[in-house]
Design an enzyme around this catalytic site. Structure first.
Site, PDB file in Angstrom:
ATOM      1  N   HIS A  97       0.838  -1.201   0.000  1.00  0.00           N
ATOM      2  CA  HIS A  97       0.000   0.000   0.000  1.00  0.00           C
ATOM      3  C   HIS A  97       0.873   1.251   0.000  1.00  0.00           C
ATOM      4  O   HIS A  97       1.943   1.248   0.606  1.00  0.00           O
ATOM      5  CB  HIS A  97      -0.897   0.036   1.240  1.00  0.00           C
ATOM      6  CG  HIS A  97      -1.719  -1.190   1.415  1.00  0.00           C
ATOM      7  ND1 HIS A  97      -2.692  -1.582   0.527  1.00  0.00           N
ATOM      8  CD2 HIS A  97      -1.696  -2.145   2.371  1.00  0.00           C
ATOM      9  CE1 HIS A  97      -3.239  -2.715   0.942  1.00  0.00           C
ATOM     10  NE2 HIS A  97      -2.655  -3.077   2.046  1.00  0.00           N
ATOM     11  N   GLU A 115      -1.746  -0.781   8.165  1.00  0.00           N
ATOM     12  CA  GLU A 115      -2.620  -1.787   8.756  1.00  0.00           C
ATOM     13  C   GLU A 115      -1.827  -2.656   9.709  1.00  0.00           C
ATOM     14  O   GLU A 115      -0.588  -2.628   9.709  1.00  0.00           O
ATOM     15  CB  GLU A 115      -3.261  -2.653   7.664  1.00  0.00           C
ATOM     16  CG  GLU A 115      -2.274  -3.464   6.843  1.00  0.00           C
ATOM     17  CD  GLU A 115      -2.946  -4.145   5.638  1.00  0.00           C
ATOM     18  OE1 GLU A 115      -3.589  -3.443   4.854  1.00  0.00           O
ATOM     19  OE2 GLU A 115      -2.809  -5.364   5.498  1.00  0.00           O
ATOM     20  N   HIS A 172       3.427  -7.471   1.621  1.00  0.00           N
ATOM     21  CA  HIS A 172       2.777  -8.364   2.578  1.00  0.00           C
ATOM     22  C   HIS A 172       1.741  -9.265   1.927  1.00  0.00           C
ATOM     23  O   HIS A 172       1.194  -8.928   0.868  1.00  0.00           O
ATOM     24  CB  HIS A 172       2.121  -7.559   3.709  1.00  0.00           C
ATOM     25  CG  HIS A 172       1.045  -6.627   3.248  1.00  0.00           C
ATOM     26  ND1 HIS A 172       1.316  -5.403   2.675  1.00  0.00           N
ATOM     27  CD2 HIS A 172      -0.309  -6.730   3.248  1.00  0.00           C
ATOM     28  CE1 HIS A 172       0.196  -4.794   2.371  1.00  0.00           C
ATOM     29  NE2 HIS A 172      -0.826  -5.589   2.695  1.00  0.00           N
ATOM     30  N   ARG A 192      -1.046  -4.630  -6.396  1.00  0.00           N
ATOM     31  CA  ARG A 192      -0.780  -6.064  -6.391  1.00  0.00           C
ATOM     32  C   ARG A 192       0.524  -6.350  -7.138  1.00  0.00           C
ATOM     33  O   ARG A 192       0.710  -5.915  -8.270  1.00  0.00           O
ATOM     34  CB  ARG A 192      -1.958  -6.812  -7.030  1.00  0.00           C
ATOM     35  CG  ARG A 192      -1.959  -8.279  -6.734  1.00  0.00           C
ATOM     36  CD  ARG A 192      -3.174  -8.983  -7.340  1.00  0.00           C
ATOM     37  NE  ARG A 192      -4.419  -8.608  -6.698  1.00  0.00           N
ATOM     38  CZ  ARG A 192      -5.486  -8.114  -7.340  1.00  0.00           C
ATOM     39  NH1 ARG A 192      -5.456  -7.929  -8.635  1.00  0.00           N
ATOM     40  NH2 ARG A 192      -6.578  -7.814  -6.681  1.00  0.00           N
TER      41      ARG A 192
END
Ligand code: ZN
Length: 313
Positions: A97, A115, A172, A192
Protein backbone atom coordinates in the site's frame (compact mmCIF):
# COMPACT_ATOMS: atom_id res chain seq x y z
CA UNK A 1 -23.98 9.11 28.99
CA UNK A 2 -23.60 7.95 25.41
CA UNK A 3 -24.59 4.34 24.95
CA UNK A 4 -22.52 1.40 23.74
CA UNK A 5 -22.75 0.89 19.95
CA UNK A 6 -22.83 -2.80 19.04
CA UNK A 7 -22.21 -3.42 15.34
CA UNK A 8 -23.50 -5.96 12.86
CA UNK A 9 -20.71 -7.41 10.65
CA UNK A 10 -20.80 -7.30 6.85
CA UNK A 11 -19.65 -10.64 5.41
CA UNK A 12 -17.72 -10.95 2.15
CA UNK A 13 -17.44 -14.09 0.07
CA UNK A 14 -13.95 -14.53 -1.35
CA UNK A 15 -12.47 -17.25 -3.56
CA UNK A 16 -9.80 -17.76 -0.91
CA UNK A 17 -12.23 -17.73 2.04
CA UNK A 18 -12.26 -20.45 4.69
CA UNK A 19 -14.78 -21.96 7.10
CA UNK A 20 -13.75 -20.63 10.49
CA UNK A 21 -16.09 -17.62 10.70
CA UNK A 22 -18.93 -19.74 12.05
CA UNK A 23 -16.82 -20.72 15.02
CA UNK A 24 -15.57 -17.17 15.56
CA UNK A 25 -19.01 -15.54 15.48
CA UNK A 26 -20.92 -18.46 16.97
CA UNK A 27 -23.63 -18.61 14.30
CA UNK A 28 -24.18 -19.84 10.76
CA UNK A 29 -23.16 -17.47 8.01
CA UNK A 30 -25.02 -17.82 4.72
CA UNK A 31 -22.83 -18.95 1.81
CA UNK A 32 -19.44 -20.64 1.77
CA UNK A 33 -15.98 -19.18 1.58
CA UNK A 34 -16.56 -16.20 3.83
CA UNK A 35 -13.14 -14.60 3.55
CA UNK A 36 -13.79 -11.31 5.30
CA UNK A 37 -16.09 -9.96 7.95
CA UNK A 38 -16.02 -6.17 8.15
CA UNK A 39 -16.83 -5.80 11.82
CA UNK A 40 -16.30 -2.08 12.34
CA UNK A 41 -16.66 -0.30 9.05
CA UNK A 42 -18.22 2.83 7.61
CA UNK A 43 -16.82 2.07 4.18
CA UNK A 44 -19.34 2.31 1.28
CA UNK A 45 -18.50 -1.27 0.27
CA UNK A 46 -19.46 -2.58 3.69
CA UNK A 47 -21.18 -0.17 6.04
CA UNK A 48 -21.95 -1.78 9.43
CA UNK A 49 -25.32 -1.25 11.08
CA UNK A 50 -25.94 -0.64 14.77
CA UNK A 51 -27.56 -3.73 16.30
CA UNK A 52 -29.65 -2.30 19.12
CA UNK A 53 -30.55 0.74 21.18
CA UNK A 54 -31.29 4.31 20.21
CA UNK A 55 -29.52 4.01 16.84
CA UNK A 56 -30.62 0.46 15.92
CA UNK A 57 -30.53 -0.07 12.15
CA UNK A 58 -28.48 3.04 11.39
CA UNK A 59 -25.17 2.66 9.60
CA UNK A 60 -21.84 3.70 11.03
CA UNK A 61 -21.32 6.15 8.13
CA UNK A 62 -24.68 7.77 8.96
CA UNK A 63 -23.67 8.12 12.61
CA UNK A 64 -20.34 9.61 11.56
CA UNK A 65 -22.16 12.17 9.42
CA UNK A 66 -25.08 13.02 11.66
CA UNK A 67 -23.72 12.52 15.18
CA UNK A 68 -20.10 13.53 15.09
CA UNK A 69 -20.30 14.29 18.81
CA UNK A 70 -20.26 10.51 19.41
CA UNK A 71 -16.73 10.56 18.02
CA UNK A 72 -15.53 13.59 19.92
CA UNK A 73 -16.09 15.91 16.97
CA UNK A 74 -13.16 14.40 15.06
CA UNK A 75 -12.61 15.92 11.64
CA UNK A 76 -12.62 14.11 8.31
CA UNK A 77 -14.97 12.92 5.59
CA UNK A 78 -14.92 9.34 6.77
CA UNK A 79 -14.68 7.26 9.90
CA UNK A 80 -10.91 6.80 10.23
CA UNK A 81 -10.54 3.07 10.99
CA UNK A 82 -11.69 -0.24 9.54
CA UNK A 83 -11.61 -3.52 11.47
CA UNK A 84 -11.91 -6.86 9.69
CA UNK A 85 -11.75 -10.53 10.54
CA UNK A 86 -9.98 -12.39 7.74
CA UNK A 87 -10.19 -16.16 7.23
CA UNK A 88 -7.86 -17.43 4.50
CA UNK A 89 -8.08 -20.96 3.17
CA UNK A 90 -5.81 -20.06 0.24
CA UNK A 91 -2.92 -17.66 -0.17
CA UNK A 92 -3.85 -14.02 -0.81
CA UNK A 93 -2.05 -12.02 -3.48
CA UNK A 94 1.17 -10.27 -2.56
CA UNK A 95 0.63 -6.54 -2.25
CA UNK A 96 1.80 -3.22 -0.96
CA UNK A 97 0.00 0.00 0.00
CA UNK A 98 1.11 3.59 -0.60
CA UNK A 99 1.44 6.21 2.11
CA UNK A 100 -0.84 9.28 2.32
CA UNK A 101 1.55 11.44 0.27
CA UNK A 102 1.80 9.03 -2.67
CA UNK A 103 -1.90 8.11 -2.65
CA UNK A 104 -2.85 11.78 -2.42
CA UNK A 105 -0.77 12.61 -5.47
CA UNK A 106 -1.35 9.54 -7.66
CA UNK A 107 -4.79 8.37 -6.57
CA UNK A 108 -6.78 11.58 -6.67
CA UNK A 109 -6.39 12.64 -3.06
CA UNK A 110 -7.03 9.18 -1.58
CA UNK A 111 -5.50 8.11 1.71
CA UNK A 112 -2.65 5.67 2.01
CA UNK A 113 -2.96 2.62 4.16
CA UNK A 114 -1.28 1.45 7.32
CA UNK A 115 -2.62 -1.79 8.76
CA UNK A 116 -1.83 -4.36 11.41
CA UNK A 117 -2.61 -8.00 12.05
CA UNK A 118 -3.14 -9.99 15.22
CA UNK A 119 -3.19 -13.74 14.57
CA UNK A 120 -6.29 -15.30 16.16
CA UNK A 121 -5.73 -18.85 14.93
CA UNK A 122 -3.67 -20.68 12.32
CA UNK A 123 -2.80 -24.15 11.14
CA UNK A 124 0.41 -25.82 12.30
CA UNK A 125 3.45 -24.53 10.42
CA UNK A 126 1.53 -21.58 8.98
CA UNK A 127 3.48 -18.64 7.66
CA UNK A 128 2.94 -15.13 6.40
CA UNK A 129 4.74 -12.69 4.12
CA UNK A 130 5.90 -9.45 5.71
CA UNK A 131 8.75 -7.51 4.12
CA UNK A 132 11.36 -8.45 1.54
CA UNK A 133 15.05 -9.28 1.39
CA UNK A 134 16.39 -6.96 -1.32
CA UNK A 135 19.10 -4.70 0.09
CA UNK A 136 18.72 -1.93 -2.51
CA UNK A 137 16.14 -0.60 -4.95
CA UNK A 138 18.26 -1.90 -7.81
CA UNK A 139 18.25 -5.42 -6.36
CA UNK A 140 14.52 -5.13 -5.71
CA UNK A 141 13.81 -4.26 -9.36
CA UNK A 142 16.03 -7.10 -10.50
CA UNK A 143 14.40 -9.72 -8.25
CA UNK A 144 10.88 -8.59 -9.17
CA UNK A 145 11.72 -8.32 -12.87
CA UNK A 146 13.16 -11.84 -12.90
CA UNK A 147 10.31 -13.17 -10.71
CA UNK A 148 12.73 -14.47 -8.08
CA UNK A 149 9.92 -14.47 -5.52
CA UNK A 150 11.38 -17.09 -3.18
CA UNK A 151 14.53 -15.07 -2.83
CA UNK A 152 12.73 -11.71 -2.60
CA UNK A 153 9.87 -12.34 -0.20
CA UNK A 154 10.33 -12.45 3.53
CA UNK A 155 8.29 -15.48 4.65
CA UNK A 156 7.89 -15.78 8.40
CA UNK A 157 6.40 -18.53 10.57
CA UNK A 158 3.34 -17.50 12.60
CA UNK A 159 1.54 -18.66 15.73
CA UNK A 160 -1.68 -17.54 17.41
CA UNK A 161 -0.99 -14.34 19.33
CA UNK A 162 1.61 -12.99 16.90
CA UNK A 163 1.27 -9.38 15.82
CA UNK A 164 2.49 -7.57 12.69
CA UNK A 165 2.50 -3.89 11.83
CA UNK A 166 2.28 -3.28 8.06
CA UNK A 167 3.49 0.23 7.37
CA UNK A 168 2.95 1.71 3.90
CA UNK A 169 5.59 0.36 1.53
CA UNK A 170 5.74 -3.04 3.26
CA UNK A 171 5.30 -6.04 0.94
CA UNK A 172 2.78 -8.36 2.58
CA UNK A 173 0.42 -11.29 2.11
CA UNK A 174 -1.73 -13.49 4.29
CA UNK A 175 -1.25 -17.18 3.56
CA UNK A 176 -3.51 -20.19 3.79
CA UNK A 177 -4.77 -21.52 7.12
CA UNK A 178 -4.85 -18.17 8.92
CA UNK A 179 -7.59 -16.40 10.89
CA UNK A 180 -6.69 -12.89 11.97
CA UNK A 181 -8.06 -9.54 13.04
CA UNK A 182 -6.93 -6.57 10.98
CA UNK A 183 -7.07 -2.96 12.09
CA UNK A 184 -6.36 -0.46 9.34
CA UNK A 185 -6.76 3.04 8.03
CA UNK A 186 -10.09 3.28 6.21
CA UNK A 187 -8.68 3.09 2.69
CA UNK A 188 -8.61 0.61 -0.14
CA UNK A 189 -5.61 1.58 -2.28
CA UNK A 190 -3.71 -1.64 -2.97
CA UNK A 191 -0.97 -2.39 -5.50
CA UNK A 192 -0.78 -6.06 -6.39
CA UNK A 193 2.73 -7.33 -6.99
CA UNK A 194 2.27 -11.03 -7.55
CA UNK A 195 -0.69 -13.41 -7.57
CA UNK A 196 1.07 -16.78 -7.90
CA UNK A 197 0.22 -16.69 -11.64
CA UNK A 198 -3.33 -17.75 -10.75
CA UNK A 199 -6.29 -17.29 -13.07
CA UNK A 200 -9.56 -15.75 -12.01
CA UNK A 201 -12.39 -16.20 -14.51
CA UNK A 202 -9.86 -17.52 -17.05
CA UNK A 203 -7.39 -14.66 -16.82
CA UNK A 204 -4.80 -13.37 -14.38
CA UNK A 205 -5.81 -10.57 -12.01
CA UNK A 206 -4.34 -7.19 -12.76
CA UNK A 207 -0.93 -6.38 -11.31
CA UNK A 208 0.38 -2.89 -10.52
CA UNK A 209 4.12 -3.46 -10.72
CA UNK A 210 5.27 0.09 -11.44
CA UNK A 211 3.30 1.70 -8.65
CA UNK A 212 4.23 -1.17 -6.32
CA UNK A 213 7.93 -0.65 -7.03
CA UNK A 214 7.51 3.11 -6.51
CA UNK A 215 6.21 2.64 -2.99
CA UNK A 216 8.09 -0.40 -1.64
CA UNK A 217 10.45 0.69 1.11
CA UNK A 218 13.98 -0.53 0.66
CA UNK A 219 15.57 -2.11 2.59
CA UNK A 220 12.68 -3.47 4.66
CA UNK A 221 12.73 -2.58 8.33
CA UNK A 222 10.64 -4.44 10.84
CA UNK A 223 8.07 -2.10 12.39
CA UNK A 224 7.31 -4.24 15.42
CA UNK A 225 7.88 -2.34 18.61
CA UNK A 226 8.26 -3.41 22.20
CA UNK A 227 5.28 -5.50 23.29
CA UNK A 228 5.75 -6.31 26.93
CA UNK A 229 2.77 -7.56 28.88
CA UNK A 230 1.98 -6.02 32.25
CA UNK A 231 0.09 -8.05 34.79
CA UNK A 232 -2.51 -6.08 36.74
CA UNK A 233 -5.13 -7.09 39.28
CA UNK A 234 -7.75 -8.98 37.24
CA UNK A 235 -6.16 -8.74 33.80
CA UNK A 236 -3.01 -8.63 31.65
CA UNK A 237 -2.38 -5.69 29.35
CA UNK A 238 -0.26 -5.62 26.19
CA UNK A 239 0.18 -2.55 24.02
CA UNK A 240 0.44 -4.02 20.53
CA UNK A 241 1.16 -0.81 18.62
CA UNK A 242 0.97 2.95 18.68
CA UNK A 243 1.48 4.67 15.33
CA UNK A 244 0.34 7.85 13.57
CA UNK A 245 -3.08 6.34 12.73
CA UNK A 246 -4.10 4.10 15.61
CA UNK A 247 -3.28 2.48 18.89
CA UNK A 248 -4.07 -1.19 19.51
CA UNK A 249 -4.07 -2.82 22.94
CA UNK A 250 -4.90 -6.33 24.07
CA UNK A 251 -6.36 -7.16 27.44
CA UNK A 252 -6.60 -10.72 28.73
CA UNK A 253 -9.22 -10.42 31.42
CA UNK A 254 -9.13 -13.04 34.18
CA UNK A 255 -11.81 -11.44 36.36
CA UNK A 256 -12.37 -7.75 35.67
CA UNK A 257 -11.03 -4.65 33.95
CA UNK A 258 -12.04 -1.01 34.32
CA UNK A 259 -11.41 0.54 30.93
CA UNK A 260 -11.24 4.30 30.96
CA UNK A 261 -12.68 5.68 27.72
CA UNK A 262 -11.00 9.07 27.45
CA UNK A 263 -10.56 9.12 23.64
CA UNK A 264 -12.78 10.39 20.80
CA UNK A 265 -13.99 6.76 20.60
CA UNK A 266 -12.70 3.26 21.34
CA UNK A 267 -13.40 0.03 19.46
CA UNK A 268 -13.71 -3.10 21.60
CA UNK A 269 -13.38 -6.48 19.86
CA UNK A 270 -13.98 -9.61 21.93
CA UNK A 271 -11.64 -12.22 20.42
CA UNK A 272 -12.16 -15.04 22.91
CA UNK A 273 -14.25 -15.96 25.94
CA UNK A 274 -17.30 -14.16 27.26
CA UNK A 275 -18.52 -11.91 30.03
CA UNK A 276 -20.23 -8.60 30.50
CA UNK A 277 -19.53 -4.99 29.65
CA UNK A 278 -21.42 -2.81 32.10
CA UNK A 279 -23.87 -5.69 32.61
CA UNK A 280 -24.47 -6.18 28.85
CA UNK A 281 -23.53 -9.75 27.84
CA UNK A 282 -20.61 -9.85 25.39
CA UNK A 283 -18.78 -12.77 23.82
CA UNK A 284 -16.21 -13.77 21.24
CA UNK A 285 -17.18 -12.26 17.88
CA UNK A 286 -18.75 -9.10 19.34
CA UNK A 287 -17.38 -5.79 18.10
CA UNK A 288 -18.55 -2.47 19.50
CA UNK A 289 -17.74 1.18 19.88
CA UNK A 290 -17.51 3.03 23.16
CA UNK A 291 -18.41 6.56 22.03
CA UNK A 292 -16.98 9.82 23.28
CA UNK A 293 -17.85 10.57 26.88
CA UNK A 294 -18.73 6.97 27.66
CA UNK A 295 -16.71 7.10 30.84
CA UNK A 296 -15.31 3.99 32.50
CA UNK A 297 -16.43 0.61 31.17
CA UNK A 298 -16.43 -2.31 33.57
CA UNK A 299 -15.66 -5.60 31.85
CA UNK A 300 -16.15 -8.78 33.84
CA UNK A 301 -15.58 -12.40 32.92
CA UNK A 302 -12.87 -14.46 31.32
CA UNK A 303 -12.17 -13.04 27.90
CA UNK A 304 -9.59 -11.43 25.66
CA UNK A 305 -10.35 -8.14 23.98
CA UNK A 306 -8.54 -6.03 21.41
CA UNK A 307 -9.09 -2.31 21.90
CA UNK A 308 -8.32 0.09 19.08
CA UNK A 309 -8.70 3.80 18.55
CA UNK A 310 -7.18 6.85 16.97
CA UNK A 311 -3.96 8.01 18.66
CA UNK A 312 -4.04 9.77 21.99
CA UNK A 313 -3.58 13.44 21.20
ZN1 ZN B 1 -2.90 -4.96 2.92
Amino acid sequence: MNELLKLEPVFKQMIWGGNRMKDYFGYDIPGDDTGEAWVVSAHPQGDCRIREGRFAGKTLSWLWKEHRELFGGLEGDQFPLLVKIIDARDDLSIQVHPDDAYAGEKEGGALGKTECWYILDCKDQADIIVGHRAKSREKMREMIGEKRWNEFLNVRPIHPGDFFQINPGTVHAIKNGTLLIEIQQNSAITYRLYDYDRLSGGKPRELHLDKAMDVIRCPYEDAAGDRTTRHEEGYDHTRLISCDYYTVDKYDIQSSLSLNQDRPFLIVSVISGEGTLDKTAVKKGDHMILPCGYGTALLEGEMSIVVSGVPES
